[in-house]
Motif scaffolding. Structure first.
Motif, PDB file in Angstrom:
ATOM      1  N   ARG A  72      37.972  29.756  29.449  1.00 29.21           N
ATOM      2  CA  ARG A  72      38.383  29.030  30.656  1.00 29.21           C
ATOM      3  C   ARG A  72      38.900  30.002  31.712  1.00 29.21           C
TER       4      ARG A  72
ATOM      5  N   GLU B 108      38.252  33.264  31.947  1.00 32.62           N
ATOM      6  CA  GLU B 108      37.134  34.091  32.421  1.00 32.62           C
ATOM      7  C   GLU B 108      36.326  33.350  33.485  1.00 32.62           C
ATOM      8  N   LYS B 109      36.045  32.064  33.241  1.00 29.01           N
ATOM      9  CA  LYS B 109      35.289  31.265  34.210  1.00 29.01           C
ATOM     10  C   LYS B 109      36.059  31.120  35.517  1.00 29.01           C
ATOM     11  N   MET B 110      37.361  30.904  35.413  1.00 31.31           N
ATOM     12  CA  MET B 110      38.189  30.754  36.605  1.00 31.31           C
ATOM     13  C   MET B 110      38.182  32.045  37.438  1.00 31.31           C
TER      14      MET B 110
ATOM     15  N   MET C   6      35.934  34.523  37.364  1.00 27.97           N
ATOM     16  CA  MET C   6      34.596  34.757  37.905  1.00 27.97           C
ATOM     17  C   MET C   6      34.343  33.858  39.110  1.00 27.97           C
ATOM     18  N   SER C   7      34.797  32.626  39.040  1.00 30.39           N
ATOM     19  CA  SER C   7      34.643  31.696  40.151  1.00 30.39           C
ATOM     20  C   SER C   7      35.399  32.185  41.383  1.00 30.39           C
ATOM     21  N   GLN C   8      36.627  32.659  41.167  1.00 29.76           N
ATOM     22  CA  GLN C   8      37.431  33.151  42.293  1.00 29.76           C
ATOM     23  C   GLN C   8      36.827  34.402  42.913  1.00 29.76           C
TER      24      GLN C   8
ATOM     25  N   GLY D 260      33.672  34.952  42.996  1.00 29.73           N
ATOM     26  CA  GLY D 260      32.358  34.607  43.536  1.00 29.73           C
ATOM     27  C   GLY D 260      31.199  35.019  42.646  1.00 29.73           C
ATOM     28  N   PHE D 261      31.463  35.288  41.374  1.00 31.83           N
ATOM     29  CA  PHE D 261      30.404  35.652  40.447  1.00 31.83           C
ATOM     30  C   PHE D 261      29.761  34.388  39.884  1.00 31.83           C
ATOM     31  N   LYS D 262      28.473  34.449  39.713  1.00 26.62           N
ATOM     32  CA  LYS D 262      27.757  33.346  39.080  1.00 26.62           C
ATOM     33  C   LYS D 262      26.952  33.921  37.929  1.00 26.62           C
TER      34      LYS D 262
ATOM     35  N   LYS E 263      23.839  33.672  35.553  1.00 21.62           N
ATOM     36  CA  LYS E 263      22.520  33.069  35.442  1.00 21.62           C
ATOM     37  C   LYS E 263      22.080  33.175  33.994  1.00 21.62           C
TER      38      LYS E 263
END
Length: 118
Positions: free
Chosen positions: A100, A102-104, A106-108, A110-112, A114
């Motif tokens: 959770r 790590e996702k937060m 990465m989101s902040q 701007g990483f996505k 694929k």
């Protein structure tokens, strides 16, 4: 101010010209630390640097207790700030919480992610 002046007399870069480079660099670093400590009013750090340099200091015990108390507060604030970082929270979490975080992060940033196609 007086303590910083005593430290500066031994560590200011202008006073170190005839010294070997390695010794001068070490003293210059102490000067920078002392200047930073003086700027924020960290008397305890100045006292530690003075002791390291062998500078005799006649300090009132009450003043030393005051400096120690202030240093403790500064360290407590620094620890509190560290404990509120994503790195700290991540390293003290278990698997699902780490994902959770790590996702937060990465989101902040701007990483996505694929999906990888094989």
């Amino acid at each position: 101010k007086d303590l910083f002046k005593k430290i500066a007399l031994k560590t200011h870069p202008d006073k170190l010209r005839d010294m070997e480079e390695e010794d001068a660099e070490a003293l210059t670093e102490l000067y920078k630390e002392a200047a930073g400590a003086a700027e924020v009013g960290d008397g305890m750090a100045l006292l530690e640097i003075a002791y390291e340099l062998g500078i005799k200091v006649n300090i009132d015990p009450e003043k030393e207790v005051e400096w120690l108390s202030k240093k403790i507060l500064m360290l407590q604030e620094a620890i509190s700030e560290m404990k509120n970082t994503a790195e700290w929270i991540w390293s003290h979490s278990d698997g699902s919480e780490r994902i959770r975080i790590e996702k937060m992060v990465m989101s902040q940033l701007g990483f996505k992610l694929k999906p990888i196609k094989f």
